[in-house]
Scaffold this motif. Sequence first.
Motif, mmCIF file in Angstrom:
data_model
loop_
_atom_site.group_PDB
_atom_site.id
_atom_site.type_symbol
_atom_site.label_atom_id
_atom_site.label_comp_id
_atom_site.label_asym_id
_atom_site.label_seq_id
_atom_site.Cartn_x
_atom_site.Cartn_y
_atom_site.Cartn_z
ATOM 1 N N ASP A 19 0.823 -1.209 0.000
ATOM 2 C CA ASP A 19 0.000 0.000 0.000
ATOM 3 C C ASP A 19 0.857 1.258 0.000
ATOM 4 O OD1 ASP A 19 -2.600 -1.430 2.136
ATOM 5 O OD2 ASP A 19 -2.172 -1.634 -0.004
ATOM 6 N N ARG A 20 2.008 1.169 0.675
ATOM 7 C CA ARG A 20 2.904 2.323 0.691
ATOM 8 C C ARG A 20 3.752 2.386 -0.568
ATOM 9 N NH1 ARG A 20 3.921 0.872 6.092
ATOM 10 N NH2 ARG A 20 6.008 0.126 5.588
ATOM 11 N N GLY A 21 3.604 1.364 -1.436
ATOM 12 C CA GLY A 21 4.391 1.343 -2.668
ATOM 13 C C GLY A 21 5.835 0.945 -2.459
ATOM 14 N N GLU A 22 6.114 0.253 -1.339
ATOM 15 C CA GLU A 22 7.492 -0.189 -1.099
ATOM 16 C C GLU A 22 7.605 -1.683 -1.368
ATOM 17 O OE1 GLU A 22 9.096 0.879 2.762
ATOM 18 O OE2 GLU A 22 7.801 2.636 2.798
ATOM 19 N N PRO A 23 8.669 -2.112 -2.073
ATOM 20 C CA PRO A 23 8.836 -3.553 -2.294
ATOM 21 C C PRO A 23 9.238 -4.239 -0.994
ATOM 22 C CG PRO A 23 10.735 -2.352 -3.126
ATOM 23 C CD PRO A 23 9.739 -1.314 -2.673
ATOM 24 N N PHE A 24 8.767 -5.459 -0.803
ATOM 25 C CA PHE A 24 9.140 -6.225 0.388
ATOM 26 C C PHE A 24 10.243 -7.195 -0.001
ATOM 27 C CE2 PHE A 24 8.913 -9.308 3.767
ATOM 28 C CZ PHE A 24 8.626 -8.535 4.879
ATOM 29 N N ASN A 25 11.481 -6.901 0.447
ATOM 30 C CA ASN A 25 12.641 -7.696 0.022
ATOM 31 C C ASN A 25 13.068 -8.705 1.076
ATOM 32 O OD1 ASN A 25 12.884 -6.080 -2.302
ATOM 33 N ND2 ASN A 25 13.955 -4.529 -1.096
ATOM 34 N N MET A 26 13.380 -9.910 0.592
ATOM 35 C CA MET A 26 13.981 -10.885 1.496
ATOM 36 C C MET A 26 15.177 -11.528 0.800
ATOM 37 S SD MET A 26 10.716 -12.663 3.347
ATOM 38 C CE MET A 26 11.428 -13.206 4.893
ATOM 39 N N GLY A 27 16.091 -12.070 1.589
ATOM 40 C CA GLY A 27 17.304 -12.638 1.016
ATOM 41 C C GLY A 27 17.309 -14.153 1.082
ATOM 42 N N MET A 28 17.953 -14.758 0.091
ATOM 43 C CA MET A 28 18.265 -16.194 0.156
ATOM 44 C C MET A 28 19.649 -16.337 -0.465
ATOM 45 S SD MET A 28 17.804 -17.094 -3.171
ATOM 46 C CE MET A 28 17.034 -16.302 -4.564
ATOM 47 N N VAL A 29 20.215 -17.542 -0.388
ATOM 48 C CA VAL A 29 21.644 -17.606 -0.662
ATOM 49 C C VAL A 29 22.009 -17.913 -2.107
ATOM 50 C CG1 VAL A 29 22.049 -18.278 1.710
ATOM 51 C CG2 VAL A 29 21.920 -20.023 -0.039
ATOM 52 N N PHE A 30 21.084 -18.496 -2.878
ATOM 53 C CA PHE A 30 21.439 -18.884 -4.243
ATOM 54 C C PHE A 30 20.157 -19.311 -4.948
ATOM 55 C CE2 PHE A 30 24.011 -21.385 -7.404
ATOM 56 C CZ PHE A 30 24.886 -20.367 -7.723
ATOM 57 N N PRO A 31 20.037 -19.050 -6.259
ATOM 58 C CA PRO A 31 18.784 -19.415 -6.940
ATOM 59 C C PRO A 31 18.419 -20.900 -6.846
ATOM 60 C CG PRO A 31 20.099 -17.977 -8.325
ATOM 61 C CD PRO A 31 20.946 -18.316 -7.138
ATOM 62 N N VAL A 32 19.437 -21.794 -6.797
ATOM 63 C CA VAL A 32 19.081 -23.217 -6.719
ATOM 64 C C VAL A 32 19.362 -23.773 -5.326
ATOM 65 C CG1 VAL A 32 19.396 -23.625 -9.179
ATOM 66 C CG2 VAL A 32 21.321 -23.965 -7.636
ATOM 67 N N SER A 33 19.313 -22.892 -4.318
ATOM 68 C CA SER A 33 19.608 -23.363 -2.968
ATOM 69 C C SER A 33 18.362 -23.884 -2.279
ATOM 70 C CB SER A 33 20.191 -22.215 -2.137
ATOM 71 O OG SER A 33 19.210 -21.223 -1.936
ATOM 72 N N THR A 34 18.576 -24.799 -1.351
ATOM 73 C CA THR A 34 17.515 -25.277 -0.480
ATOM 74 C C THR A 34 16.792 -24.092 0.141
ATOM 75 O OG1 THR A 34 19.306 -26.716 0.192
ATOM 76 C CG2 THR A 34 17.174 -27.091 1.220
ATOM 77 N N HIS A 35 17.575 -23.083 0.520
ATOM 78 C CA HIS A 35 17.011 -21.927 1.227
ATOM 79 C C HIS A 35 16.012 -21.188 0.355
ATOM 80 C CE1 HIS A 35 21.190 -22.877 2.042
ATOM 81 N NE2 HIS A 35 20.860 -22.769 3.301
ATOM 82 N N ASN A 36 16.318 -21.119 -0.949
ATOM 83 C CA ASN A 36 15.394 -20.466 -1.868
ATOM 84 C C ASN A 36 14.095 -21.277 -1.943
ATOM 85 O OD1 ASN A 36 14.278 -18.835 -3.859
ATOM 86 N ND2 ASN A 36 15.408 -19.822 -5.520
ATOM 87 N N TYR A 37 14.209 -22.599 -2.116
ATOM 88 C CA TYR A 37 13.001 -23.423 -2.218
ATOM 89 C C TYR A 37 12.237 -23.447 -0.904
ATOM 90 C CZ TYR A 37 15.488 -24.747 -6.416
ATOM 91 O OH TYR A 37 16.171 -24.697 -7.599
ATOM 92 N N GLU A 38 12.968 -23.390 0.200
ATOM 93 C CA GLU A 38 12.287 -23.421 1.490
ATOM 94 C C GLU A 38 11.512 -22.142 1.755
ATOM 95 O OE1 GLU A 38 15.359 -24.413 4.232
ATOM 96 O OE2 GLU A 38 15.132 -26.562 3.900
ATOM 97 N N ILE A 39 12.133 -20.996 1.493
ATOM 98 C CA ILE A 39 11.428 -19.736 1.762
ATOM 99 C C ILE A 39 10.239 -19.606 0.804
ATOM 100 C CG2 ILE A 39 12.824 -18.174 0.308
ATOM 101 C CD1 ILE A 39 12.598 -16.117 2.618
ATOM 102 N N ARG A 40 10.414 -20.094 -0.438
ATOM 103 C CA ARG A 40 9.295 -20.074 -1.381
ATOM 104 C C ARG A 40 8.175 -21.001 -0.909
ATOM 105 N NH1 ARG A 40 10.236 -18.095 -6.571
ATOM 106 N NH2 ARG A 40 12.167 -16.902 -6.536
ATOM 107 N N TYR A 41 8.576 -22.182 -0.414
ATOM 108 C CA TYR A 41 7.578 -23.139 0.064
ATOM 109 C C TYR A 41 6.781 -22.525 1.213
ATOM 110 C CZ TYR A 41 5.487 -27.697 0.751
ATOM 111 O OH TYR A 41 4.573 -28.715 0.790
ATOM 112 N N TRP A 42 7.515 -21.892 2.131
ATOM 113 C CA TRP A 42 6.892 -21.310 3.317
ATOM 114 C C TRP A 42 5.952 -20.166 2.926
ATOM 115 C CZ3 TRP A 42 8.145 -16.477 5.997
ATOM 116 C CH2 TRP A 42 7.562 -16.385 7.270
#
Lengths: 357, 456
Positions: B156-179
Motif C-alpha cells: 500500500d505504501r508502494g514499497e517492495p518487500f525484500n527478502m534474502g536467500m543464498v542462491f537461486p538453486v539453494s535449499t534456502h530459496n526453495y524453502e522460503i518459497r515453500y513457506w
Amino acid sequence: MTAIDPDTLSSEARRARLFTRINKADAWFKVFGLAWMTPILKAASGDNPKAQASEIWRLLGVPLLAILLFLGAWSALAPTVQTSLGAIPGPSQVWEQAVGLHEDAVRERAKEDAFYDRQDKRNADLIAEGRMDDVKERVYTGKPTYYAQIWTSIKTVFFGFLIASFIAIPLGIMAGLSPTANAAINPLIQIFKPVSPLAWLPIVTMIVSAVYATNDGMFSKSFLVSAITVTLCSLWPTLINTALGVSSIDKDLVSVSKVLKMSTYAKITKLVLPSALPLIFTGLRLSLGVGWMVLIAAEMLAQNPGLGKFVWDEFQNGSSQSLAKIMVAVFTIGIIGFLLDRVMYALQSMFTFSENR
Amino acid sequence: MMNTFKWLLASTALCATPAMAEMLDLEKDELKFGFIKLTDMAPLAVAYEQGYFEEEGLFVTLEAQANWKVLLDGVIDGQLDGAHMLAGQPIAATIGYGTQAHIITPFSMDLNGNAITVSNDIWEQMKPNVPLMDDGRPQHPISAAALAPVIESYRDRGEPFNMGMVFPVSTHNYEIRYWLAAGGLEPGYYSPDDVSGQIGAEVYLSVTPPPQMPSTMEAGTIFGYSVGEPWNQQAVFKGIGVPVITDYDMWKNNPEKVFGITAEFAEENPNTTIALTKALIRAAIWLDENDNANREEAVEILSRSEYVGADAEVIANSMTGSFEFEKGDVRPAPDFNTFFRHNATYPFYSDAIWYLTQMRRWGQIAEPQTDEWFVETAKDVYRPDIYLEAARLLVDEGMADEADFPWDSDGFKAPTPAEDIIDGIAYDGRAPNAYLESLPIGLKGTQTIVGNQIQD
C-alpha cells in the motif's frame, strides 16, 4: 680504521672525527627513519646538550607523544561505538588478538610437525614392509598461519611490481626520448591510470583462467591473478615518472652525446639512466605503494591467499574477535607498507647521486 | 582411537598400522575441497581434523569460498576437486540451469539446519498475527500467513518487500518459497528470459552470501532471510532479528547439503571417490554417535577461524540440540542438525526429485517434464552405488555398523506424510507430476511462463 696512538691526537681532533662520523651515519639514519638517533649520539658524546635535547624532542618526543595521544583517544572512544559484533575493540583487545594470532601460528606449526611425524612413521612402516612404491612425501595441507599470509602478500606484491617495472621503465624511456612515442603512449596512460583494481580483477581472472590452463605449473592461478592485477595498477607511476625524468635531461648532456656520436644504447646507459634515476625511483616508490594497496583489495575480492583474504575471512566469520583481528591486519598492512617504502627509499639513496652525498 | 581398537578386534590381518591395510589404490591423493562457512560443512572439518582423510591416504586441503557461484565454478574448472554444495547445485548444473556441467553426488551431507529470520521491526509487525500458546509464547510453526498483512501494508505504501536467500538453486530459496506459498503469498517465478525469480512476486527474493545476511538485514536492504546456521542464531545474538521458523518445523528431515564432484573426476578416480566417501561417512558417524556426544568437540572445531569462525556459543546453539527464536525463547531442536541418523548421508533419488519438482514449480525448469525424466535426471546425479560401496568397505573394516545403511533401498524414501509438512501436502518422489498438481501455488502440468503471465 687504523689504530691511532691517542697521545698524538688531542681530544679535540678525536671529537671532531667522531662528529664527522656521526654526521655521515646521520644520512643513513634518515634513510631508515631513525633520524632521532643522531641527536642522541651527539648528546652522548657531549655536544651541546641543550640544543640536542630540543632535537631529540622534535624527532623522537613529538612522534611518540602523538602515538600515545592517538592510542589514548582510541581506547577512550572505541567502547562508545557498539556494532553488531560488540563494541569496537580498543588497543588492548587488538594487542590481545595479535598475541592470539601468534599463538595460533605456533599451534599450527605444532600440527604441521605432527603431520610430518605421522607421515614419516607411515613411510617407515611401508619401508619395513618392503612396499617402497607406496612411500609418499606430501606437503602439509593445514591452514596458512598469519605469518604465511603476510609472506604470501609480500611475495605477490613484489612479483607484480617487478613485472610492472620491467614494462614501465623501457616504455617510459621510450616515451621520454621520443615525442612521437610519448604522443602514442600518453592517451593510454590517461585512460588506464584511473581504473580501479576491482574493475581489472574479473578481466584478469577470466584471461588467466583461459590462458594458464594447467593447475600444476610454477604459479598458482590465484597468485598470478593477484600479481597481474597489481601490475596493471602499479605500472603508471613508474611509467609517468620515468618519461618525465628522461625528457627533462639537461640539454647540454644531450648535445654532448651528439658530439661524441654515441650509440643509442650507450646514450641510454651512460646519460639517460643516471640522470633520470632519481625520478625513476620516485616512480618506483609510488608504484610499490600503490601496488601494496591494490593487492589487499584484489586478495579480498578474489579470495586469493594473503592478508586481504585474511581480512575478508575474518569479516565473514563475524565472531566477537573478528573486528580486533581485522585491526591487527590493518596495522600489519600499514607497517609493511611503511617498511616497503623505506626499502625503496634506501635503494634510491644507494643508487642515486644527490648533492648532499 | 576407539575405532582403531574395534578394528584391531575385528581384523584378522596382523599389520603395523591398521589404517593402511585396506588402503585403496588411489589415483589421486592430493585433493582440494571447497566449502562455505556454514555449520553443515562439519563432516569435511571433522574428516580432516580427526584424521579420517589421512587414514584413507588422502591429503586434503579445505578452502573457504567466497560464495556458491565461485565454489561451483571452482569444481567445474578443476581448481577444486570437490565441494560442500547446495543440493540443488549438482542437479541444476547437470540439467544445464545456470552453468552446464555433469556433477554427481556420492554423499549427502546432512538433514535440516536452516531457518527463516526476519528483522526485529518486521517481527513486531508480524507478532500480533501469530497465535500464542498458554504461556504467552508464540505458537510454532509460524505460518507465512502472519506475514501477509505486513506485506500488504508495504504494498500500500508502494514499497517492495525484500527478502534474502543464498542462491537461486539453494535449499534456502526453495524453502522460503515453500513457506511463503504455504501462507498464500506469491514468491515469484523464473522464466528463460527473466532469471530474477521475481515475476509476479509479492515478496522479492534476492541473493546474498550467507555470512553477509545479518549485515545486509541490518543495513535495511532486506527485511528477512532464509539461511543455514550460524547466521540465524547470529541475528538473535546480535539482537537484530528473530528466526520465525526452522526448516525442520516446515518439513521434517528435509535433505540439505551434498558433497559434489564432477562426473569426470569420479570416472577418472573411482578409488579416490570411494576413499573420500568413506572418510566423510566416518565423519558423519562421529558427529552423531552416542546421542550427539561429540557435538561439543565439533563446535570447537567449527569455531576455528579456518572453518566457520563464528563464536563457539553461536554455533553451539543449534548444534547441541536447541534453537533460540526470540531472545530467551529457547526451544528443544534435537534434530536441527542431523548428520547421520535417519540415513542422512545416503543420496536418495527422491530427494533429488523433490528439488527438481521445486525447480519446475517456480519456472527454473520452464517446460513440462515426464515422471520418467525426473527419475532419470535424479539417477544421473545421485550415486547411491558409490555410497554403498564405501559403506560396505567401512562395515568390513569394522568402522561402521551394518544396520545403519539402507542396503536394499531402491533409492526412494517412503513418501513424506502430510503431518510432517507445514501445509499438509504429502510428497511421494515416485509421482513428481501428481505432487506438482497438488500444490496450490506454482506451475503444474503443461503451464509455462510467457512474458510475466502463466499460460496453460
